[in-house]
Design a protein around this motif. Structure first.
Motif, PDB file in Angstrom:
ATOM      1  N   VAL A 109      17.652  40.803  18.227  1.00 36.12           N
ATOM      2  CA  VAL A 109      18.115  39.654  19.015  1.00 36.12           C
ATOM      3  C   VAL A 109      18.934  40.150  20.203  1.00 36.12           C
ATOM      4  O   VAL A 109      19.973  40.802  20.019  1.00 36.12           O
ATOM      5  CB  VAL A 109      18.978  38.710  18.157  1.00 36.12           C
ATOM      6  CG1 VAL A 109      19.397  37.492  18.968  1.00 36.12           C
ATOM      7  CG2 VAL A 109      18.230  38.292  16.896  1.00 36.12           C
ATOM      8  N   PRO A 110      18.494  39.871  21.441  1.00 34.68           N
ATOM      9  CA  PRO A 110      19.295  40.293  22.596  1.00 34.68           C
ATOM     10  C   PRO A 110      20.580  39.479  22.690  1.00 34.68           C
ATOM     11  O   PRO A 110      20.597  38.282  22.379  1.00 34.68           O
ATOM     12  CB  PRO A 110      18.365  40.020  23.789  1.00 34.68           C
ATOM     13  CG  PRO A 110      17.451  38.936  23.318  1.00 34.68           C
ATOM     14  CD  PRO A 110      17.272  39.156  21.840  1.00 34.68           C
ATOM     15  N   ALA A 111      21.667  40.131  23.102  1.00 37.17           N
ATOM     16  CA  ALA A 111      22.943  39.426  23.250  1.00 37.17           C
ATOM     17  C   ALA A 111      22.831  38.355  24.326  1.00 37.17           C
ATOM     18  O   ALA A 111      23.465  37.304  24.228  1.00 37.17           O
ATOM     19  CB  ALA A 111      24.050  40.424  23.584  1.00 37.17           C
ATOM     20  N   ARG A 112      22.014  38.621  25.339  1.00 34.33           N
ATOM     21  CA  ARG A 112      21.782  37.639  26.405  1.00 34.33           C
ATOM     22  C   ARG A 112      20.325  37.196  26.358  1.00 34.33           C
ATOM     23  O   ARG A 112      19.428  38.052  26.450  1.00 34.33           O
ATOM     24  CB  ARG A 112      22.091  38.242  27.772  1.00 34.33           C
ATOM     25  CG  ARG A 112      23.549  38.659  27.967  1.00 34.33           C
ATOM     26  CD  ARG A 112      23.784  39.132  29.391  1.00 34.33           C
ATOM     27  NE  ARG A 112      22.861  40.203  29.754  1.00 34.33           N
ATOM     28  CZ  ARG A 112      22.656  40.619  31.011  1.00 34.33           C
ATOM     29  NH1 ARG A 112      23.287  40.030  32.004  1.00 34.33           N
ATOM     30  NH2 ARG A 112      21.815  41.592  31.252  1.00 34.33           N
ATOM     31  N   PRO A 113      20.048  35.898  26.221  1.00 37.06           N
ATOM     32  CA  PRO A 113      18.659  35.428  26.150  1.00 37.06           C
ATOM     33  C   PRO A 113      17.809  35.885  27.342  1.00 37.06           C
ATOM     34  O   PRO A 113      16.606  36.097  27.191  1.00 37.06           O
ATOM     35  CB  PRO A 113      18.809  33.895  26.136  1.00 37.06           C
ATOM     36  CG  PRO A 113      20.164  33.662  25.536  1.00 37.06           C
ATOM     37  CD  PRO A 113      21.020  34.802  26.022  1.00 37.06           C
ATOM     38  N   ALA A 114      18.454  36.076  28.501  1.00 36.63           N
ATOM     39  CA  ALA A 114      17.708  36.489  29.693  1.00 36.63           C
ATOM     40  C   ALA A 114      17.141  37.896  29.564  1.00 36.63           C
ATOM     41  O   ALA A 114      16.288  38.308  30.353  1.00 36.63           O
ATOM     42  CB  ALA A 114      18.621  36.412  30.925  1.00 36.63           C
ATOM     43  N   VAL A 117      22.239  44.374  21.673  1.00 35.34           N
ATOM     44  CA  VAL A 117      21.423  43.610  20.751  1.00 35.34           C
ATOM     45  C   VAL A 117      22.121  43.481  19.402  1.00 35.34           C
ATOM     46  O   VAL A 117      23.043  44.229  19.079  1.00 35.34           O
ATOM     47  CB  VAL A 117      20.034  44.266  20.521  1.00 35.34           C
ATOM     48  CG1 VAL A 117      19.282  44.403  21.828  1.00 35.34           C
ATOM     49  CG2 VAL A 117      20.171  45.611  19.811  1.00 35.34           C
ATOM     50  N   GLY A 118      21.661  42.519  18.627  1.00 31.11           N
ATOM     51  CA  GLY A 118      22.052  42.374  17.235  1.00 31.11           C
ATOM     52  C   GLY A 118      20.793  42.269  16.400  1.00 31.11           C
ATOM     53  O   GLY A 118      19.670  42.327  16.926  1.00 31.11           O
ATOM     54  N   PHE A 119      20.967  42.112  15.080  1.00 28.14           N
ATOM     55  CA  PHE A 119      19.816  42.057  14.184  1.00 28.14           C
ATOM     56  C   PHE A 119      20.001  40.931  13.178  1.00 28.14           C
ATOM     57  O   PHE A 119      21.111  40.622  12.762  1.00 28.14           O
ATOM     58  CB  PHE A 119      19.661  43.381  13.412  1.00 28.14           C
ATOM     59  CG  PHE A 119      19.448  44.571  14.300  1.00 28.14           C
ATOM     60  CD1 PHE A 119      18.172  44.953  14.682  1.00 28.14           C
ATOM     61  CD2 PHE A 119      20.523  45.327  14.750  1.00 28.14           C
ATOM     62  CE1 PHE A 119      17.973  46.055  15.493  1.00 28.14           C
ATOM     63  CE2 PHE A 119      20.339  46.427  15.564  1.00 28.14           C
ATOM     64  CZ  PHE A 119      19.062  46.784  15.935  1.00 28.14           C
ATOM     65  N   ARG A 120      18.900  40.359  12.785  1.00 28.21           N
ATOM     66  CA  ARG A 120      18.913  39.438  11.651  1.00 28.21           C
ATOM     67  C   ARG A 120      18.915  40.257  10.363  1.00 28.21           C
ATOM     68  O   ARG A 120      18.679  41.464  10.371  1.00 28.21           O
ATOM     69  CB  ARG A 120      17.678  38.545  11.676  1.00 28.21           C
ATOM     70  CG  ARG A 120      17.554  37.721  12.940  1.00 28.21           C
ATOM     71  CD  ARG A 120      17.964  36.273  12.740  1.00 28.21           C
ATOM     72  NE  ARG A 120      17.847  35.564  14.007  1.00 28.21           N
ATOM     73  CZ  ARG A 120      16.732  35.005  14.442  1.00 28.21           C
ATOM     74  NH1 ARG A 120      15.647  35.069  13.685  1.00 28.21           N
ATOM     75  NH2 ARG A 120      16.696  34.389  15.595  1.00 28.21           N
ATOM     76  N   GLU A 121      19.139  39.593   9.252  1.00 18.81           N
ATOM     77  CA  GLU A 121      19.106  40.276   7.966  1.00 18.81           C
ATOM     78  C   GLU A 121      17.707  40.849   7.717  1.00 18.81           C
ATOM     79  O   GLU A 121      16.694  40.205   7.998  1.00 18.81           O
ATOM     80  CB  GLU A 121      19.463  39.291   6.848  1.00 18.81           C
ATOM     81  CG  GLU A 121      19.538  39.924   5.473  1.00 18.81           C
ATOM     82  CD  GLU A 121      19.934  38.934   4.395  1.00 18.81           C
ATOM     83  OE1 GLU A 121      19.945  39.317   3.219  1.00 18.81           O
ATOM     84  OE2 GLU A 121      20.220  37.772   4.750  1.00 18.81           O
ATOM     85  N   SER A 122      17.667  42.065   7.210  1.00 19.40           N
ATOM     86  CA  SER A 122      16.384  42.721   6.953  1.00 19.40           C
ATOM     87  C   SER A 122      15.624  41.987   5.856  1.00 19.40           C
ATOM     88  O   SER A 122      16.207  41.504   4.886  1.00 19.40           O
ATOM     89  CB  SER A 122      16.596  44.178   6.536  1.00 19.40           C
ATOM     90  OG  SER A 122      17.228  44.909   7.563  1.00 19.40           O
ATOM     91  N   THR A 123      14.301  41.908   6.015  1.00 14.35           N
ATOM     92  CA  THR A 123      13.438  41.315   4.999  1.00 14.35           C
ATOM     93  C   THR A 123      12.429  42.364   4.539  1.00 14.35           C
ATOM     94  O   THR A 123      12.133  43.322   5.252  1.00 14.35           O
ATOM     95  CB  THR A 123      12.690  40.090   5.549  1.00 14.35           C
ATOM     96  OG1 THR A 123      11.947  40.477   6.718  1.00 14.35           O
ATOM     97  CG2 THR A 123      13.664  38.983   5.925  1.00 14.35           C
ATOM     98  N   THR A 124      11.912  42.162   3.347  1.00 18.02           N
ATOM     99  CA  THR A 124      10.976  43.121   2.757  1.00 18.02           C
ATOM    100  C   THR A 124       9.580  42.933   3.330  1.00 18.02           C
ATOM    101  O   THR A 124       9.107  41.808   3.506  1.00 18.02           O
ATOM    102  CB  THR A 124      10.930  42.927   1.231  1.00 18.02           C
ATOM    103  OG1 THR A 124      12.241  43.094   0.705  1.00 18.02           O
ATOM    104  CG2 THR A 124      10.000  43.932   0.576  1.00 18.02           C
ATOM    105  N   ILE A 125       8.910  44.044   3.609  1.00 16.21           N
ATOM    106  CA  ILE A 125       7.519  44.011   4.048  1.00 16.21           C
ATOM    107  C   ILE A 125       6.632  44.172   2.816  1.00 16.21           C
ATOM    108  O   ILE A 125       6.651  45.211   2.149  1.00 16.21           O
ATOM    109  CB  ILE A 125       7.204  45.136   5.046  1.00 16.21           C
ATOM    110  CG1 ILE A 125       8.083  45.009   6.299  1.00 16.21           C
ATOM    111  CG2 ILE A 125       5.724  45.109   5.438  1.00 16.21           C
ATOM    112  CD1 ILE A 125       7.912  46.152   7.280  1.00 16.21           C
ATOM    113  N   CYS A 126       5.875  43.150   2.505  1.00 15.97           N
ATOM    114  CA  CYS A 126       4.944  43.208   1.382  1.00 15.97           C
ATOM    115  C   CYS A 126       3.570  43.670   1.857  1.00 15.97           C
ATOM    116  O   CYS A 126       3.345  43.881   3.051  1.00 15.97           O
ATOM    117  CB  CYS A 126       4.833  41.832   0.714  1.00 15.97           C
ATOM    118  SG  CYS A 126       6.386  41.238  -0.017  1.00 15.97           S
ATOM    119  N   ILE A 127       2.654  43.834   0.920  1.00 13.81           N
ATOM    120  CA  ILE A 127       1.258  44.109   1.250  1.00 13.81           C
ATOM    121  C   ILE A 127       0.390  43.140   0.465  1.00 13.81           C
ATOM    122  O   ILE A 127       0.852  42.469  -0.457  1.00 13.81           O
ATOM    123  CB  ILE A 127       0.845  45.560   0.909  1.00 13.81           C
ATOM    124  CG1 ILE A 127       0.999  45.823  -0.594  1.00 13.81           C
ATOM    125  CG2 ILE A 127       1.634  46.558   1.726  1.00 13.81           C
ATOM    126  CD1 ILE A 127       0.370  47.128  -1.058  1.00 13.81           C
TER     127      ILE A 127
END
Length: 663
Positions: free
Chosen positions: A357-362, A417-427
């Motif tokens: 996630v960018p700190a500035r939407p622009a 930038v920041g990050f959302r909570e990590s999610t698991t990648i399934c198959i």
């Protein structure tokens, strides 16, 4: 010439050993410190700050007339992709193990992979000067957990003290000769026959030569002990590297063949490719083919010599070169003639994903460009764009990678930038067999192509296999390739949005309309088949077949090993239950408890966070990928980022818009 990798579990002392080797070889006048951030190979600011290796680095020195290109690799499991790329270019490796901690989770992963690839390995047991250092027990661990065919190359004294030392066994030492002969005889019939016959005339020279031969074939692994900090045992290790590891092979003449294992950007933003040359000679101004048919002109070359990279007009077989001018090159690209065997992937792909996630939407546009650039250097970042939510997602091996991406975007691109909570990648894996076919001129197929596909499950770990049951000469090869490439692309998002694997896809039907049906008219793509017809039709047919086969969603599990005070067991078991972990029976050793088991990858970070307060700061956790397990209950889904061939009407509208947009 010897291209040597230094590999280890994090904190085993790998980078410190690199510094000691450079100092002993006269390349540096003062040994840098990992804690002080002054080492030669950890050049990134975050590497110096955290005291860990993140990016592989190459440095050169000479031992006994042999030029060694030493590659320092990350030890932290979050950066295993960086290690994977290096393995493809090694002639030999030094695997570093701590004399205190012994064989650890990452050590086992690395050794298993090195042995599978046939890379010759010397083992260096580091930190003999540390309290708790062990000799016999570590040798037993190595034999039991890594490789049974090992040979201790010397003995230690003063273990656990600042004056700890290592004394190499003499070739004339009868006990050593007997031990060495016994190990070597297991792989050499002539030596075995001599021992059975009771011969006592096997010379030290013959034993040493046979040792080098078997090390070169990755059959036997010499074990040296020492300390990178004090220098104890390092001289013996260097002699072992020069004598026992095989030099690089390859003909300087003939076609160029090489492999790109690292890509970085220079001060002016120019792309620099690190490549191992396996055959031929790369020269400045040569035009090189790489990747999937791309081509570029080499504008400059540097090779590694006496601790630094120096400009040269050419780089020959066996050398590692930095190449300028290949603007489209990517990590993993083959240069020139591809090697006979494809290396593939040795480690499991990333199992976590996060939204950046960018700190500035622009800054969204600039962020996409920046992440695309980082994906050139690390393709397993696997940049994805969710158009519906206007989000950018990257794949991760662990939470530390977030810090690296964040720091790199800030320092190199000026983006916060920041990050959302990590999610698991399934198959997803097929659970049955499904088939579908669409023929041209038969509704509802709007394309000038006939494609029939059948999909079925195959052995776990086999990946995706494409086979042709349709006769190869029944249509142009380019159309078959269009179908095969599109199958691979389409399977990145299955019925539930996850990548589909462990399946075979057979092309059962094919058909096209060619120019021969047009008389003397000029080619007209509106009444002749094109590759685009096959690329557009294949996803519809493949997903219809996949729906008939059905899939199951599988989540990744990590194996874990916990060591903690025994009285903390009840509280820890309660937390593990909440995290959906599956522990084995605990082993109580006095006041210490050892607990192994499996845990969903997405819960490992939670366990890491909760462990210190649960164990009074004394708990130790080792964790690494174990397997995929079918998800119980409602299968999780991932939003699609393609044209969604599961929605035929919407898919065809998107394809038609794309065709019109392309003119």
């Amino acid at each position: 010439m010897l291209n040597l990798g230094i590999l280890a579990h994090v904190d085993a002392g790998k980078t410190s050993l690199t510094e000691r080797l450079l100092f002993a070889a006269g390349i540096i006048d003062e040994i840098g410190s990992v804690d002080d951030g002054s080492t030669q190979t950890d050049s990134l600011a975050l590497e110096r700050q955290r005291g860990i290796t993140i990016k592989s680095a190459v440095v050169s020195f000479t031992i006994g007339g042999i030029t060694v290109n030493l590659i320092d690799t990350p030890g932290h499991p979050d950066f295993i992709a960086e290690v994977e790329r290096v393995l493809t270019v090694l002639d030999g490796a030094v695997l570093v193990i701590s004399a205190v901690e012994g064989v650890q989770a990452q050590t086992k992963v690395l050794m298993r992979t090195l042995r599978r690839l046939g890379v010759p390995v010397i083992i260096f047991v580091n930190k003999i000067d540390r309290g708790g250092a062990r000799y016999d027990q570590v040798l037993q661990e190595i034999s039991a957990k890594l490789a049974p065919a090992i040979i201790a190359m010397g003995t230690t004294r003063g273990l656990g003290t600042r004056g700890a030392g290592f004394t190499a066994f003499s070739p004339a030492d009868a006990a050593f000769a007997e031990s060495l002969g016994g190990v070597l005889a297991g792989h050499d019939d002539a030596l075995l026959a001599a021992y059975v016959a009771g011969e006592a005339t096997i010379s030290a020279g013959r034993l040493r030569a046979e040792l080098a031969a078997q090390v070169g074939k990755s059959l036997v692994h010499p074990v040296f002990f020492g300390s990178a900090i004090t220098g104890a045992g390092v001289g013996s290790l260097m002699s072992g590297i020069a004598e026992l590891l095989p030099a690089a092979e390859g003909r300087a003449g003939g076609p160029v063949s090489g492999s790109v294992f690292k890509v970085e950007r220079g001060p002016a933003g120019e792309k620099i490719a690190y490549a191992r040359v396996f055959a031929g000679t790369v020269r400045t101004r040569d035009r090189l083919q790489f990747g999937d048919g791309s081509e570029g002109k080499v504008t400059a070359i540097s090779v590694f010599d006496h601790g630094s990279a120096v400009r040269r007009a050419a780089a020959g077989a066996g050398q590692i070169a930095r190449l300028w001018g290949l603007a489209e090159v990517r990590v993993g690209d083959a240069l020139g003639a591809p090697r006979a065997a494809s290396a593939g992937h040795f480690f499991v792909p990333p199992t976590l994903e996060t939204v950046v996630v960018p700190a500035r939407p622009a800054d969204k546009g600039a962020l996409h460009v920046a992440l695309s650039t980082l994906a050139e250097q690390d393709p397993l970042i696997n940049l994805r764009q969710d158009d519906e939510r206007q989000e950018l997602l990257v794949s991760l091996y662990g939470e530390v990678q977030k810090e690296v991406i964040q720091a790199t975007l800030a320092s190199d691109f000026g983006l916060a930038v920041g990050f959302r909570e990590s999610t698991t990648i399934c198959i997803e894996r097929p659970v049955g067999t499904g088939a579908a076919v669409e023929r041209m001129h038969e509704p509802p197929n709007p394309f000038l192509a006939t494609v029939g596909l059948r999909i079925e499950p195959i052995a776990i770990g086999s990946g995706v296999q494409f086979r042709r049951e349709a006769e190869l000469g029944s249509m142009p090869l380019a159309f078959f390739r269009a179908v095969e490439d599109t199958v691979a692309e389409t399977l990145r998002q299955g019925i539930h949005g996850w990548e589909v694997t462990d399946c075979a896809v057979m092309m059962t039907h094919s058909g096209y309309l060619g120019k021969h049906g047009l008389g003397h008219q000029r080619f007209n793509k509106s009444i002749s088949s094109t590759g685009e017809d096959f690329r557009n039709l294949t996803p519809l047919v493949l997903m219809s077949a996949l729906q008939r086969a059905g899939t199951e969603v599988c989540e990744p599990l990590n194996g874990f090993r916990l060591e903690f005070p025994a009285d903390c067991l009840p509280a820890l078991l309660a937390v593990l239950a909440r995290l959906r972990a599956i522990p084995q029976a605990p082993q109580i050793r006095g006041s210490v408890c050892v607990l192994a088991g499996e845990i969903p990858v997405g819960r490992v970070h939670d366990l890491q966070q909760r462990l210190p307060p649960l164990t009074r700061g004394e708990g130790m956790l080792e964790s690494g990928f174990a397997r995929y397990q079918p998800v119980r209950g409602l299968a999780p889904t991932r939003p699609r980022t393609d044209h969604n061939p599961l929605d035929r009407t919407g898919y065809l509208l998107q394809v038609q818009r794309g065709t019109r947009g392309g003119g």
